[in-house]
Design a protein around this motif. Sequence first.
Motif, PDB file in Angstrom:
ATOM      1  N   HIS A 251       0.805  -1.103   0.129  1.00 43.01           N
ATOM      2  CA  HIS A 251      -0.056   0.048  -0.027  1.00 43.01           C
ATOM      3  C   HIS A 251       0.808   1.173  -0.024  1.00 43.01           C
ATOM      4  O   HIS A 251       0.671   2.310  -1.037  1.00 43.01           O
ATOM      5  N   SER A 252       1.925   1.284   0.650  1.00 43.84           N
ATOM      6  CA  SER A 252       2.876   2.581   1.003  1.00 43.84           C
ATOM      7  C   SER A 252       3.474   2.952  -0.260  1.00 43.84           C
ATOM      8  O   SER A 252       3.523   3.921  -0.495  1.00 43.84           O
ATOM      9  N   GLN A 253       3.957   1.971  -0.822  1.00 42.82           N
ATOM     10  CA  GLN A 253       4.598   2.327  -2.310  1.00 42.82           C
ATOM     11  C   GLN A 253       3.840   1.663  -3.639  1.00 42.82           C
ATOM     12  O   GLN A 253       4.386   2.097  -4.601  1.00 42.82           O
ATOM     13  N   ASN A 254       2.516   1.257  -3.261  1.00 41.22           N
ATOM     14  CA  ASN A 254       1.748   1.227  -4.534  1.00 41.22           C
ATOM     15  C   ASN A 254       2.528   0.614  -5.819  1.00 41.22           C
ATOM     16  O   ASN A 254       2.679   0.865  -6.705  1.00 41.22           O
ATOM     17  N   LEU A 255       2.728  -0.713  -5.229  1.00 38.85           N
ATOM     18  CA  LEU A 255       3.623  -1.636  -6.126  1.00 38.85           C
ATOM     19  C   LEU A 255       3.143  -2.213  -7.432  1.00 38.85           C
ATOM     20  O   LEU A 255       3.751  -2.394  -8.092  1.00 38.85           O
ATOM     21  N   PHE A 256       1.656  -2.171  -7.510  1.00 38.10           N
ATOM     22  CA  PHE A 256       1.118  -2.502  -8.431  1.00 38.10           C
ATOM     23  C   PHE A 256       0.540  -1.498  -9.384  1.00 38.10           C
ATOM     24  O   PHE A 256      -0.484  -1.954 -10.174  1.00 38.10           O
ATOM     25  N   ALA A 257       0.461  -0.352  -8.835  1.00 32.35           N
ATOM     26  CA  ALA A 257      -0.574   0.851  -9.162  1.00 32.35           C
ATOM     27  C   ALA A 257      -0.098   1.152 -10.820  1.00 32.35           C
ATOM     28  O   ALA A 257      -1.022   1.789 -11.264  1.00 32.35           O
ATOM     29  N   SER A 258       1.015   0.870 -11.516  1.00 32.99           N
ATOM     30  CA  SER A 258       1.007   1.408 -12.725  1.00 32.99           C
ATOM     31  C   SER A 258       2.003   0.209 -13.545  1.00 32.99           C
ATOM     32  O   SER A 258       2.391  -0.588 -12.686  1.00 32.99           O
ATOM     33  N   GLU A 259       1.770   0.520 -14.739  1.00 37.62           N
ATOM     34  CA  GLU A 259       2.762  -0.545 -15.528  1.00 37.62           C
ATOM     35  C   GLU A 259       4.098  -0.606 -15.215  1.00 37.62           C
ATOM     36  O   GLU A 259       4.678  -1.869 -15.196  1.00 37.62           O
ATOM     37  N   GLU A 260       4.640   0.490 -15.183  1.00 41.54           N
ATOM     38  CA  GLU A 260       6.056   0.611 -14.824  1.00 41.54           C
ATOM     39  C   GLU A 260       6.542  -0.348 -13.415  1.00 41.54           C
ATOM     40  O   GLU A 260       7.307  -1.075 -13.507  1.00 41.54           O
ATOM     41  N   ARG A 261       5.601  -0.158 -12.619  1.00 43.04           N
ATOM     42  CA  ARG A 261       5.795  -0.819 -11.262  1.00 43.04           C
ATOM     43  C   ARG A 261       5.438  -2.138 -11.181  1.00 43.04           C
ATOM     44  O   ARG A 261       6.229  -3.136 -10.841  1.00 43.04           O
ATOM     45  N   PHE A 262       4.473  -2.565 -11.959  1.00 41.96           N
ATOM     46  CA  PHE A 262       4.152  -4.065 -11.947  1.00 41.96           C
ATOM     47  C   PHE A 262       5.042  -4.727 -12.744  1.00 41.96           C
ATOM     48  O   PHE A 262       5.071  -5.992 -12.429  1.00 41.96           O
TER      49      PHE A 262
END
Length: 409
Positions: A251-262
Motif C-alpha cells: 500500500h505505502s509504495q503502490n507496487l502494482f499501481a502502474s505498468e512501470e511498477r508491476f
Amino acid sequence: MDVDGDERKIRQEIVQPPGCNADYLKLYYGKLFPHAEMFKWMSYGNDGKHPACDPSYFGRREFSFTLENDIYVRFQSFNSALQLENSIKEKCPFKIDIGPVYSVDPARRHAYAQAGDNVFIPVERELVFDIDITDYDDVRYCCSGADVCSECWPLMTIAIKVIDTSLRDDFGFNHLLWVYSGRRGVHCWVCDGRARRLTNEQRAAVTDYFRVYKGNDNSHKKVSLTGPALHPFLERSSKVLTPFFEEKLLHSQNLFASEERFEKVLELIPDESVAAHLRGEWQVNPRSSTSREDLNVVRWERLKTKTKAPGLRRCCEEIVFSYAYPRLDLEVSKHMNHLLKAPFCVHPKTGRVCVPIDPDRCEEFDPTTVPTLSTLLEELNREGLRDDTENGMFSNNKQYSWLFCFFSW
C-alpha cells in the motif's frame, strides 16, 4: 584523503544545515555529549580500576574527527575520559568516527614502522552493520536518495527486526546497540567480547550468512530461494517479511499501481508464460471500476494464485525478499579496520543527533522527530545555561532521557 596528526588537508566543504555550526557544537559538546559514558562503553571494563584490566586498552582505540571545512584527522587516541572530553571540546568535530583497537597506540604508529608489518595491526573491533535507505531506491517510490519519510522508513524498521533477531538467536550475541545514522539509515554495533575479537575472515563468514539479496543493477532477479525447505533463518525471516510486505509495503509504495511498477514485479517470475498472462490481464483491465478493493492487493492475490503451479513454489517468497529483505553494506562488516560514525554525534548535513534505537520498540522510531542540534540548544536556552551537576545533564534531566539509553553492562 586521510591525513595523520597535524598533516591536515582541506577536502570539499561540508554543507551545514541551519544551526549546525561550530558555536552550536561547542555548546552541545560542553553541555550534552556523554563523554564519560562513551569512555565507559569503549573501555569494556579496562578502566584502570580493576587488577585484571588492561590499562592501555582504551588508549589503543582509533578516533577520527572531521573538523570544520571537512578537515579530516585520523589515528587519534586518548588515554582517559578526560583526554577524550578535552579534545572533543577543543576541536569541536563536525563528525566523530570510531575505529578499531590496535596492537599499539595508533597516534604513535610511526614509531613502530621499522619493527615489521605485524606490529601496528587491529586486534579488536565491534562487529558492525550499516543499512542505508538509498539501497532501496529501486523499490521505494515515495522518496529517493537521502530523503526519508514515514512511508519508506519502515524498511529500516523491518531490517532491524530481522537482523537483531538473527544476531541474538543464531549467533548468541547479547550486547547490540542500534543507532540512527542521523540522516538515511541505521548502524548496529555488536559489542560482545567474542564479536569484537572476530578475524576479518570470520566477519566475512557472518556477513555471508546474511547475504540473501544478491545480483547487480543489470540483473532482474536478485533473490533465489532453493531447496525443498528454507533455511531456518530464512523461514523465520519470511514470517516477518511477508506480513510487512502484504500489510504495509504493497500500500505505502503502490507496487502494482502502474505498468512501470508491476513490470518490475513480473520480471521476477521465472515462467514467462505466467508473467505474460498477468501482464495481459492488467494492461487490458488496468483498474476495475466496480471493485473497492485496493488494486495492489487484488493484483498481488492474483499473482499468488497464478504462481501456485509446479516450479513456482518459491516465486512469491522471492518477490517478498527482493523488496523487503535487509540490504546490508557487507563491506562495512567484513573488515576490522572500518570506521563508523559514533553514537550521539550530530550529522553535519541534517543537524540530527545519532540517537540509539530500542530494537524492541523500533516500530515507534520516527527519524523526522529526532531532535536536532538547534532544537536541543533552544531547549537549553529556555532553561538557562546553568551549571550542570557532577554527573552531567544526561543522568539528571529526564528531558534528555532519550539520549541516555546507553549500555549499562
